[in-house]
Design a protein around this motif. Structure first.
Motif, PDB file in Angstrom:
ATOM      1  N   GLU A   1      -9.476   0.977  15.269  1.00  0.00           N
ATOM      2  CA  GLU A   1      -9.058   1.663  16.491  1.00  0.00           C
ATOM      3  C   GLU A   1      -7.813   1.006  17.090  1.00  0.00           C
ATOM      4  OE1 GLU A   1      -9.250   4.668  19.313  1.00  0.00           O
ATOM      5  OE2 GLU A   1     -10.360   4.390  17.426  1.00  0.00           O
ATOM      6  N   VAL A   2      -7.794  -0.334  17.098  1.00  0.00           N
ATOM      7  CA  VAL A   2      -6.625  -1.049  17.636  1.00  0.00           C
ATOM      8  C   VAL A   2      -5.398  -0.777  16.774  1.00  0.00           C
ATOM      9  CG1 VAL A   2      -5.645  -3.339  18.038  1.00  0.00           C
ATOM     10  CG2 VAL A   2      -7.976  -2.841  18.759  1.00  0.00           C
ATOM     11  N   SER A   3      -5.576  -0.814  15.461  1.00  0.00           N
ATOM     12  CA  SER A   3      -4.463  -0.532  14.561  1.00  0.00           C
ATOM     13  C   SER A   3      -3.932   0.881  14.758  1.00  0.00           C
ATOM     14  CB  SER A   3      -4.907  -0.730  13.110  1.00  0.00           C
ATOM     15  OG  SER A   3      -3.866  -0.414  12.215  1.00  0.00           O
ATOM     16  N   LYS A   4      -4.837   1.828  14.957  1.00  0.00           N
ATOM     17  CA  LYS A   4      -4.424   3.215  15.182  1.00  0.00           C
ATOM     18  C   LYS A   4      -3.629   3.347  16.475  1.00  0.00           C
ATOM     19  CE  LYS A   4      -6.371   7.865  15.731  1.00  0.00           C
ATOM     20  NZ  LYS A   4      -7.638   8.648  15.784  1.00  0.00           N
ATOM     21  N   LYS A   5      -4.087   2.678  17.540  1.00  0.00           N
ATOM     22  CA  LYS A   5      -3.380   2.751  18.816  1.00  0.00           C
ATOM     23  C   LYS A   5      -2.016   2.080  18.740  1.00  0.00           C
ATOM     24  CE  LYS A   5      -6.495   4.998  21.105  1.00  0.00           C
ATOM     25  NZ  LYS A   5      -6.239   6.406  21.513  1.00  0.00           N
ATOM     26  N   LEU A   6      -1.920   0.986  18.004  1.00  0.00           N
ATOM     27  CA  LEU A   6      -0.630   0.307  17.860  1.00  0.00           C
ATOM     28  C   LEU A   6       0.368   1.172  17.099  1.00  0.00           C
ATOM     29  CD1 LEU A   6      -1.705  -3.387  17.122  1.00  0.00           C
ATOM     30  CD2 LEU A   6      -0.725  -2.461  19.227  1.00  0.00           C
TER      31      LEU A   6
ATOM     32  N   TRP B   1     -18.990  -3.088  13.519  1.00  0.00           N
ATOM     33  CA  TRP B   1     -18.382  -2.990  14.848  1.00  0.00           C
ATOM     34  C   TRP B   1     -16.986  -3.596  14.846  1.00  0.00           C
ATOM     35  CZ3 TRP B   1     -16.899  -6.839  18.372  1.00  0.00           C
ATOM     36  CH2 TRP B   1     -16.585  -6.387  19.652  1.00  0.00           C
ATOM     37  N   PHE B   2     -16.824  -4.741  14.182  1.00  0.00           N
ATOM     38  CA  PHE B   2     -15.510  -5.389  14.122  1.00  0.00           C
ATOM     39  C   PHE B   2     -14.516  -4.524  13.348  1.00  0.00           C
ATOM     40  CE2 PHE B   2     -12.485  -8.234  11.966  1.00  0.00           C
ATOM     41  CZ  PHE B   2     -11.926  -8.860  13.080  1.00  0.00           C
ATOM     42  N   GLU B   3     -14.975  -3.917  12.257  1.00  0.00           N
ATOM     43  CA  GLU B   3     -14.082  -3.051  11.487  1.00  0.00           C
ATOM     44  C   GLU B   3     -13.678  -1.827  12.297  1.00  0.00           C
ATOM     45  OE1 GLU B   3     -16.123  -2.123   7.911  1.00  0.00           O
ATOM     46  OE2 GLU B   3     -15.744  -4.082   6.965  1.00  0.00           O
ATOM     47  N   GLU B   4     -14.618  -1.244  13.027  1.00  0.00           N
ATOM     48  CA  GLU B   4     -14.293  -0.078  13.853  1.00  0.00           C
ATOM     49  C   GLU B   4     -13.291  -0.439  14.941  1.00  0.00           C
ATOM     50  OE1 GLU B   4     -17.925   1.408  15.357  1.00  0.00           O
ATOM     51  OE2 GLU B   4     -18.651   2.168  13.424  1.00  0.00           O
TER      52      GLU B   4
END
Length: 405
Positions: free
Chosen positions: A107-112, A100-103
């Motif tokens: 996702e946060v990295s992708k949005k940034l 869950w933490f990796e996902e």
């Protein structure tokens, strides 16, 4: 005779009371004499009877205690199974937490990364370097660098960056259907609702910072940027100026070349330093030189997008004249501007400034000419790379402008 018989009987009685006696055989083996056999057999019978009784009693005790042992064994097995189950659940929960933490991190990295592309970083860097360079022009000595000056500079920079994001974000919202790879809205990384939210948020932030600063030149720059940026992109009658080559180039040229130089210079000179507004040689040079550079950026940026613009009826100069002619025109304008900058630098009365401006502009012109000779306009990837190279030349020029005295 009678005496002999009595003696033998007495001996037999004694042997019977004492138990069996052993006598040696010829070969050394031990054997029981016949008088004690009956006693041994009787003793063995009693031992066997006792053993049988003990065995029956032990069996009875075992049968009585076996349910308890089975119960304890069952409890032990259940406890072991429970511990194993708990261990498995803990391992599964730990693995679920890690996944869950990796996902979430991905996702946060992708949005940034998508937000970074949404802001059009080359325009962000251009705004930062341009405003910083222009803000240094009114400074006459080291004593001018105070906390008040820093505060005024940061207010202008923050408001300009927020307005910059509004302008480029609005342009992306109205260009979703045009094939522009790498942009998050066109690629589906951001939804339209997200794009609208970001655009409106940064517009409000920009005007809020400008109003809080109380600077008239800064507010003028923000309002004009808002109006021209909106007219450039919005699809409405008499708007969508990017469809017309002259209007599109005029928008970019006015904002990048005139508005940034004059408005932010006035903000620092008049509002922050509280000095009367007066033009300087470096300000005039920066305005004229950046007019040439901004025109080149406005024309060259449409070369990679010529196919999409043609399909959607946008009559850019690249669509009208062709990418090759527009490319040659842009290179000619830049080389002419560098030649003029070299002449201006050579006219300086300060030796250090003269060396820096002449050698700096000469080196940039030589780099441009060397790279322009090997460009293939048909190769879209190389054209895009060259467009970003022009932005780097744009950044470099702002480092040279403060040395023009």
């Amino acid at each position: 005779m009678q005496a002999t018989t009595a003696a033998a009987a007495a001996q037999l009685l004694t042997d019977t009371r004492r138990g069996p006696r052993c006598s040696r055989a010829r070969l050394g083996a031990t054997r029981l004499s016949w008088p004690g056999r009956f006693a041994v057999e009787a003793f063995a019978g009693r031992c066997q009877s006792s053993a049988t009784t003990v065995t029956h009693r032990f069996s009875a005790i075992s049968q009585a205690t076996s349910p308890r042992r089975k119960a304890r064994r069952q409890c032990s097995d259940d406890q072991s199974a429970l511990q194993a189950g708990c261990s498995k659940v803990n391992r599964d929960q730990h693995g679920y937490d890690v996944n869950w933490f990796e996902e979430i991190s991905q996702e946060v990295s992708k949005k940034l990364r998508a937000f970074y592309q949404f802001c059009r970083p080359h325009t962000i860097f251009g705004t930062i370097i341009g405003i910083t360079s222009v803000s240094l022009l009114p400074m006459k000595s080291i004593d001018d660098f105070t906390a008040t000056v820093l505060k005024g500079y940061l207010e202008a920079l923050a408001a300009a960056l927020c307005m910059n994001i509004y302008v480029v974000g609005l342009n992306q919202l109205y260009d979703i259907q045009i094939d522009k790879p790498g942009l998050p809205l066109a690629a589906g990384e951001f939804s339209v609702a997200t794009g609208v939210f970001l655009v409106v948020t940064f517009l409000i932030m920009s005007f809020s910072i400008g109003i809080h600063s109380g600077s008239v030149p800064l507010m003028y720059a923000l309002v004009v940027s808002f109006l021209l940026g909106s007219a450039y992109s919005i699809e409405a009658p008499l708007l969508r100026w990017k469809r017309h080559a002259l209007l599109a180039a005029s928008c970019i040229l006015f904002v990048r070349a005139i508005l940034v130089q004059l408005a932010f210079f006035a903000h620092m000179q008049q509002h922050v330093l509280k000095r009367p507004l007066a033009a300087t040689k470096s300000l005039v040079f920066a305005t004229l030189f950046m007019c040439c550079f901004s025109a080149v950026i406005a024309l060259f940026k449409d070369i990679p997008d010529v196919d999409g613009d043609r399909d959607f009826g946008i009559q850019s100069l690249s669509v009208r004249l062709g990418p090759q002619r527009v490319y040659q025109l842009c290179i000619s304008i830049l080389l002419t501007a560098y030649l003029a900058a070299t002449v201006v630098g050579a006219s300086s009365t300060h030796l250090l400034q003269k060396i820096i401006t002449v050698s700096g502009h000469g080196l940039l012109a030589l780099t441009l000419w060397q790279r322009a000779r090997h460009l293939e306009v048909e190769n879209q990837a190389r054209v895009t790379s060259f467009y970003m190279f022009i932005w780097k030349l744009f950044y470099a020029e702002y480092f040279l402008i403060p040395f023009v005295q």
